[in-house]
Design a protein around this motif. Structure first.
Motif, PDB file in Angstrom:
ATOM      1  N   VAL A  75       0.782  -1.101   0.068  1.00 13.22           N
ATOM      2  CA  VAL A  75      -0.100   0.086   0.051  1.00 13.22           C
ATOM      3  C   VAL A  75       0.817   1.370  -0.104  1.00 13.22           C
ATOM      4  O   VAL A  75       1.937   1.401   0.682  1.00 13.22           O
ATOM      5  CB  VAL A  75      -0.771   0.179   1.324  1.00 13.22           C
ATOM      6  N   TYR A  76       0.733   2.264  -0.875  1.00 15.28           N
ATOM      7  CA  TYR A  76       1.477   3.438  -1.011  1.00 15.28           C
ATOM      8  C   TYR A  76       0.382   4.425  -1.293  1.00 15.28           C
ATOM      9  O   TYR A  76      -0.603   4.516  -1.852  1.00 15.28           O
ATOM     10  CB  TYR A  76       2.620   3.349  -1.919  1.00 15.28           C
ATOM     11  N   ARG A 103      -6.374 -10.001   0.721  1.00 18.24           N
ATOM     12  CA  ARG A 103      -7.116  -9.849   2.140  1.00 18.24           C
ATOM     13  C   ARG A 103      -6.305  -9.950   3.251  1.00 18.24           C
ATOM     14  O   ARG A 103      -6.533  -9.255   4.153  1.00 18.24           O
ATOM     15  CB  ARG A 103      -8.012 -11.266   2.058  1.00 18.24           C
ATOM     16  N   ALA A 104      -5.022 -10.537   3.341  1.00 19.95           N
ATOM     17  CA  ALA A 104      -4.205 -10.593   4.530  1.00 19.95           C
ATOM     18  C   ALA A 104      -3.619  -8.818   4.498  1.00 19.95           C
ATOM     19  O   ALA A 104      -3.441  -8.518   5.764  1.00 19.95           O
ATOM     20  CB  ALA A 104      -3.190 -11.553   4.314  1.00 19.95           C
ATOM     21  N   VAL A 109      -3.494  -3.390   7.085  1.00 19.79           N
ATOM     22  CA  VAL A 109      -3.685  -1.838   6.630  1.00 19.79           C
ATOM     23  C   VAL A 109      -5.176  -1.663   6.456  1.00 19.79           C
ATOM     24  O   VAL A 109      -5.979  -1.747   5.739  1.00 19.79           O
ATOM     25  CB  VAL A 109      -3.182  -1.487   5.291  1.00 19.79           C
ATOM     26  N   PRO A 110      -5.678  -1.214   8.009  1.00 22.22           N
ATOM     27  CA  PRO A 110      -6.957  -0.938   8.143  1.00 22.22           C
ATOM     28  C   PRO A 110      -7.681  -0.077   7.615  1.00 22.22           C
ATOM     29  O   PRO A 110      -8.837   0.322   7.671  1.00 22.22           O
ATOM     30  CB  PRO A 110      -7.464  -1.327   9.652  1.00 22.22           C
ATOM     31  N   THR A 159     -14.104   0.850   0.482  1.00 19.80           N
ATOM     32  CA  THR A 159     -14.401   1.781   1.430  1.00 19.80           C
ATOM     33  C   THR A 159     -14.691   1.190   2.981  1.00 19.80           C
ATOM     34  O   THR A 159     -14.796   1.948   3.975  1.00 19.80           O
ATOM     35  CB  THR A 159     -15.809   2.983   1.283  1.00 19.80           C
ATOM     36  N   ALA A 160     -15.441   0.153   2.911  1.00 17.20           N
ATOM     37  CA  ALA A 160     -15.608  -0.509   3.967  1.00 17.20           C
ATOM     38  C   ALA A 160     -14.280  -1.625   4.453  1.00 17.20           C
ATOM     39  O   ALA A 160     -13.797  -2.135   3.589  1.00 17.20           O
ATOM     40  CB  ALA A 160     -16.866  -1.229   4.046  1.00 17.20           C
ATOM     41  N   PRO A 161     -14.339  -1.613   5.793  1.00 21.62           N
ATOM     42  CA  PRO A 161     -13.456  -3.038   6.146  1.00 21.62           C
ATOM     43  C   PRO A 161     -13.740  -4.126   5.405  1.00 21.62           C
ATOM     44  O   PRO A 161     -14.681  -4.490   5.023  1.00 21.62           O
ATOM     45  CB  PRO A 161     -13.614  -3.045   7.561  1.00 21.62           C
TER      46      PRO A 161
END
Length: 163
Positions: A75-76, A103-104, A109-110, A159-161
């Motif tokens: 993630v960046y 998924r992991a 990164v929540p 947008t959602a977990p």
């Protein structure tokens, strides 16, 4: 063939030669489309990864399947426009590894929203993103170095977990 156990760990220097080899697969590069100008340029690859690993705002992980390195995920980007990226060795495509890895990563990164981009004809990547809760939120067209041409791409947002 059973389902592999997919885990993530911090990137190690010894992973980089494998990542480089994965990036030199012409079919994988063409499928991804939006790659560096010359994925086979080892000096540029090494410089790129050195920059990534030095940036504490970037989350990078090595993807393992049953303990073996099969790819990378990360993630960046700035807050509010964080992008996910992943690359699985083509020899392992079609086994659900990219979906499990993403998924992991989403557990690591929540923060939301998260964004992603994929070549519009990259159905595998589209399925991975949709299985992980991303939805298509737009379209774009850009120059894909791997194809040497303008290429349509889809823009995705989560947008959602993940669930």
């Amino acid at each position: 063939m059973g389902t592999a156990e997919v885990t993530l760990r911090e990137v190690r220097a010894g992973d980089l030669p494998l990542f480089y080899a994965y990036m030199c697969d012409p079919e994988a590069v063409r499928t991804a489309a939006f790659t560096s100008e010359n994925p086979a340029d080892r000096d540029a690859f090494d410089a790129h990864w050195a920059r990534l690993l030095a940036d504490s705002s970037i989350v990078l992980r090595t993807v393992l399947a049953d303990g073996a390195v099969v790819g990378s995920a990360g993630v960046y980007g700035p807050a509010g426009d964080r992008q996910v990226t992943y690359w699985i060795d083509r020899a392992h495509w079609g086994r659900g590894l990219a979906t499990a890895a993403l998924r992991a990563l989403l557990d690591v990164v929540p923060e939301r929203p998260l964004h992603a981009r994929a070549a519009a004809d990259n159905t595998g990547s589209r399925r991975v993103l949709e299985k992980c809760g991303f939805t298509v939120t737009g379209e774009d067209r850009g120059f894909a170095h791997a194809r040497g041409e303008l290429t349509d791409e889809l823009l995705f947002t989560l947008t959602a977990p993940a669930g």
